[in-house]
Design a protein around this motif. Structure first.
Motif, PDB file in Angstrom:
ATOM      1  N   GLU A 145      57.660  91.302 167.671  1.00 43.62           N
ATOM      2  CA  GLU A 145      58.701  90.277 167.648  1.00 43.62           C
ATOM      3  C   GLU A 145      59.028  89.939 166.203  1.00 43.62           C
ATOM      4  O   GLU A 145      58.131  89.844 165.358  1.00 43.62           O
ATOM      5  N   ALA A 146      60.320  89.779 165.907  1.00 45.75           N
ATOM      6  CA  ALA A 146      60.735  89.442 164.541  1.00 45.75           C
ATOM      7  C   ALA A 146      60.162  88.085 164.153  1.00 45.75           C
ATOM      8  O   ALA A 146      60.152  87.145 164.952  1.00 45.75           O
ATOM      9  N   SER A 147      59.669  87.992 162.929  1.00 42.53           N
ATOM     10  CA  SER A 147      59.060  86.745 162.469  1.00 42.53           C
ATOM     11  C   SER A 147      60.084  85.608 162.460  1.00 42.53           C
ATOM     12  O   SER A 147      59.738  84.462 162.765  1.00 42.53           O
ATOM     13  N   ALA A 148      61.351  85.916 162.135  1.00 34.15           N
ATOM     14  CA  ALA A 148      62.387  84.881 162.143  1.00 34.15           C
ATOM     15  C   ALA A 148      62.591  84.325 163.550  1.00 34.15           C
ATOM     16  O   ALA A 148      62.760  83.118 163.742  1.00 34.15           O
ATOM     17  N   ARG A 149      62.577  85.209 164.534  1.00 31.63           N
ATOM     18  CA  ARG A 149      62.721  84.782 165.931  1.00 31.63           C
ATOM     19  C   ARG A 149      61.555  83.892 166.349  1.00 31.63           C
ATOM     20  O   ARG A 149      61.737  82.886 167.048  1.00 31.63           O
ATOM     21  N   MET A 150      60.348  84.225 165.920  1.00 31.21           N
ATOM     22  CA  MET A 150      59.182  83.406 166.261  1.00 31.21           C
ATOM     23  C   MET A 150      59.283  82.022 165.640  1.00 31.21           C
ATOM     24  O   MET A 150      58.913  81.017 166.262  1.00 31.21           O
ATOM     25  N   LEU A 151      59.809  81.961 164.417  1.00 33.22           N
ATOM     26  CA  LEU A 151      59.991  80.660 163.775  1.00 33.22           C
ATOM     27  C   LEU A 151      61.022  79.819 164.527  1.00 33.22           C
ATOM     28  O   LEU A 151      60.855  78.605 164.688  1.00 33.22           O
ATOM     29  N   GLN A 152      62.094  80.461 165.003  1.00 33.27           N
ATOM     30  CA  GLN A 152      63.107  79.738 165.782  1.00 33.27           C
ATOM     31  C   GLN A 152      62.516  79.182 167.070  1.00 33.27           C
ATOM     32  O   GLN A 152      62.760  78.025 167.435  1.00 33.27           O
ATOM     33  N   LEU A 153      61.742  79.999 167.763  1.00 31.51           N
ATOM     34  CA  LEU A 153      61.125  79.543 169.011  1.00 31.51           C
ATOM     35  C   LEU A 153      60.155  78.399 168.752  1.00 31.51           C
ATOM     36  O   LEU A 153      60.103  77.422 169.503  1.00 31.51           O
ATOM     37  N   ALA A 177      60.319  76.237 166.327  1.00 34.29           N
ATOM     38  CA  ALA A 177      61.104  75.048 166.006  1.00 34.29           C
ATOM     39  C   ALA A 177      61.647  74.405 167.278  1.00 34.29           C
ATOM     40  O   ALA A 177      61.678  73.172 167.411  1.00 34.29           O
ATOM     41  N   ARG A 178      62.082  75.224 168.247  1.00 34.12           N
ATOM     42  CA  ARG A 178      62.612  74.675 169.497  1.00 34.12           C
ATOM     43  C   ARG A 178      61.521  74.024 170.327  1.00 34.12           C
ATOM     44  O   ARG A 178      61.756  73.023 171.002  1.00 34.12           O
ATOM     45  N   VAL A 179      60.326  74.594 170.278  1.00 35.26           N
ATOM     46  CA  VAL A 179      59.204  73.963 170.983  1.00 35.26           C
ATOM     47  C   VAL A 179      58.865  72.632 170.338  1.00 35.26           C
ATOM     48  O   VAL A 179      58.643  71.622 171.007  1.00 35.26           O
ATOM     49  N   THR A 180      58.850  72.611 169.001  1.00 35.17           N
ATOM     50  CA  THR A 180      58.534  71.386 168.278  1.00 35.17           C
ATOM     51  C   THR A 180      59.569  70.299 168.545  1.00 35.17           C
ATOM     52  O   THR A 180      59.222  69.116 168.696  1.00 35.17           O
ATOM     53  N   SER A 181      60.838  70.684 168.634  1.00 29.45           N
ATOM     54  CA  SER A 181      61.904  69.703 168.859  1.00 29.45           C
ATOM     55  C   SER A 181      61.985  69.257 170.309  1.00 29.45           C
ATOM     56  O   SER A 181      62.709  68.316 170.626  1.00 29.45           O
ATOM     57  N   GLY A 182      61.288  69.944 171.193  1.00 26.29           N
ATOM     58  CA  GLY A 182      61.336  69.585 172.605  1.00 26.29           C
ATOM     59  C   GLY A 182      62.391  70.321 173.392  1.00 26.29           C
ATOM     60  O   GLY A 182      62.520  70.103 174.601  1.00 26.29           O
ATOM     61  N   ALA A 183      63.162  71.199 172.729  1.00 29.88           N
ATOM     62  CA  ALA A 183      64.194  71.950 173.442  1.00 29.88           C
ATOM     63  C   ALA A 183      63.579  72.912 174.448  1.00 29.88           C
ATOM     64  O   ALA A 183      64.157  73.202 175.495  1.00 29.88           O
ATOM     65  N   ILE A 184      62.398  73.414 174.129  1.00 26.96           N
ATOM     66  CA  ILE A 184      61.658  74.292 175.041  1.00 26.96           C
ATOM     67  C   ILE A 184      60.338  73.628 175.367  1.00 26.96           C
ATOM     68  O   ILE A 184      59.611  73.191 174.466  1.00 26.96           O
ATOM     69  N   LYS A 185      60.027  73.531 176.644  1.00 23.65           N
ATOM     70  CA  LYS A 185      58.757  72.968 177.084  1.00 23.65           C
ATOM     71  C   LYS A 185      57.817  74.119 177.411  1.00 23.65           C
ATOM     72  O   LYS A 185      58.026  74.841 178.386  1.00 23.65           O
ATOM     73  N   PRO A 186      56.777  74.329 176.586  1.00 25.51           N
ATOM     74  CA  PRO A 186      55.887  75.473 176.827  1.00 25.51           C
ATOM     75  C   PRO A 186      55.079  75.287 178.101  1.00 25.51           C
ATOM     76  O   PRO A 186      54.738  74.173 178.494  1.00 25.51           O
ATOM     77  N   GLY A 187      54.791  76.394 178.761  1.00 25.93           N
ATOM     78  CA  GLY A 187      53.964  76.358 179.953  1.00 25.93           C
ATOM     79  C   GLY A 187      52.485  76.394 179.594  1.00 25.93           C
ATOM     80  O   GLY A 187      52.097  76.363 178.421  1.00 25.93           O
ATOM     81  N   ASP A 188      51.653  76.473 180.625  1.00 25.71           N
ATOM     82  CA  ASP A 188      50.209  76.536 180.395  1.00 25.71           C
ATOM     83  C   ASP A 188      49.816  77.839 179.719  1.00 25.71           C
ATOM     84  O   ASP A 188      48.819  77.905 179.007  1.00 25.71           O
TER      85      ASP A 188
END
Length: 419
Positions: A246-254, A256-267
């Protein structure tokens, strides 16, 4: 001049008759006829130009034709956020089998391609010389053990008689002799142990459960300890690793979205595989590890998953595609057939306003499913999205909207089921 007259005869039906009169006549009569014909042609040309000029404003004022197109209404809802990655399978364990002693191959004891258990015999090397070496080592041990009692007795006598009939020098000599006898026994025991190990190494066994490959030697071949060529390879296929990138830039985007609450991570992060032939692999992978560095050549990070592989469908080196479920997000599912991916990574959509007029919209996706883009923002709840006739669509186009549905195979049909 004759060609011009012929052309005028086509435009003006009476021109042929007039021309004949001109030929028959002379002088002023012919000239007057030519002047009259020229004025008639000029009048026709000016009249035609006037008609064209009058029609142009009328054509410009005609409204654009209404375009019939299917629409779906978008609603925000919790949707799984997934990422599609490519990768390659690798064995959890793989060992190149090499001999640790010299000798002649006497037996190949396994069937290539069949499962072997840990400790199963693979190859046997002629043990005769190693049997003899073990016997010699044991004899040396017995000889060393036999010398020990005499050295012990001499030492005891010297210690008892020191200062009378035994000098201090003799006592020290007896102690050295006894220590040497003990050392000889230890050395002989080590030689026996080494001989036993070498004899055991004439039986080459599997280091773990796996599949043994075709042997690279035959019975009667001479092999040497630590040779560069492996006798065979044993590979463990169940479970099996799948290494994804996975591209490192893509991982940073994901992140950031988890941190902002845009994505709710599963278990956990679940992974589903699709094999090289497009077949979906039955079974869900579990995250094993995430790389601690970024490739300087590709800018990617390795992510390793472990899959149960009882049927051995996945083989080391096989290329696969994986769909990772990262969590959920409150977002819109935008059908992929209704969106055009732009060079800057955005999606171009056409939506309807309250006047049924098409408007162009640019949004950014945070992931995708098999047939839809996941869009978290930039779209209002209840937006009507145009899903077909998009090749003829442009901003400002009047649309005759038809409620549409999209099948699992991506076919657009109206509410009555017509395509």
């Amino acid at each position: 001049m004759a060609e011009a007259d012929d052309f005028l005869c086509i435009l003006v039906p009476d021109r042929a008759r007039m021309r004949q009169n001109d030929i028959a006549g002379t002088g002023e009569t012919g000239k007057a006829g030519q002047v009259m014909i020229g004025r008639m042609i000029l009048g026709h040309v000016l009249a035609g130009a006037a008609v064209v000029l009058c029609l142009q404003p009328a054509l410009a004022q005609q409204p654009a034709a209404t375009l019939r197109a299917g629409v779906v209404q978008l609603s925000k809802a919790p949707v799984p956020v997934t990422a599609n990655l490519s990768g390659q399978a690798s064995a959890t364990q793989s060992a190149a089998i090499r001999p640790l002693v010299d000798g002649v191959v006497r037996e190949i004891a396994y069937q290539p391609g069949h499962p072997v258990k840990e400790g199963d015999l693979l190859f046997s090397i002629d043990p005769k010389s190693y049997d003899a070496a073990l016997a010699l080592a044991k004899a040396s041990l017995q000889n060393a053990q036999a010398a020990l009692p005499g050295a012990q007795s001499a030492l005891d006598r010297a210690e008892r008689l020191v200062g009378t009939s035994v000098t201090q020098e003799a006592l020290e000599s007896a102690r050295v002799t006894f220590a040497q006898a003990q050392a000889a026994i230890a050395e002989a025991e080590a030689s026996v142990q080494t001989a036993e190990i070498n004899l055991e190494r004439t039986r080459i066994t599997s280091p773990f459960d796996g599949i043994a490959a075709i042997a690279s030697v035959s019975i009667g071949d001479l092999v040497t300890s630590g040779q560069s060529d492996a006798l065979t390879t044993v590979t463990s296929l169940d479970p099996i690793y799948v290494d994804l990138s996975e591209a490192s830039a893509r991982m940073l985007q994901l992140r950031a979205r988890v941190t902002s609450g845009a994505i709710k991570p599963g278990d956990r992060i679940a992974a589903q595989l699709r094999l090289e032939n497009g077949e979906a692999f039955k079974g869900e992978g579990q995250l094993d590890s995430v790389g601690a560095s970024v490739s300087t050549t590709t800018g990617t990070v390795n992510v390793r998953f472990r899959f149960a592989n009882p049927d051995r469908l996945i083989l080391p080196g096989m290329f696969v595609r994986a769909e990772l479920t990262l969590g959920t997000a409150d977002a819109f599912l935008v059908p992929q057939l209704a969106a055009t991916l732009q060079a800057d990574g955005t999606l171009r959509l056409f939506v309807l306003d309250d006047n049924d007029t098409a408007q162009e919209l640019r949004v950014t996706s945070i992931g995708s499913t098999e047939r839809a883009w996941i869009v978290a923002d930039g779209i209002a709840d209840g937006t009507r999205l145009l899903v077909d006739n998009l090749d003829n669509m442009k901003a400002g186009q009047k649309v005759d909207p038809v409620a549409a549905t999209i099948s699992d195979t991506g076919i657009v049909s109206d509410s009555a089921g017509e395509n």
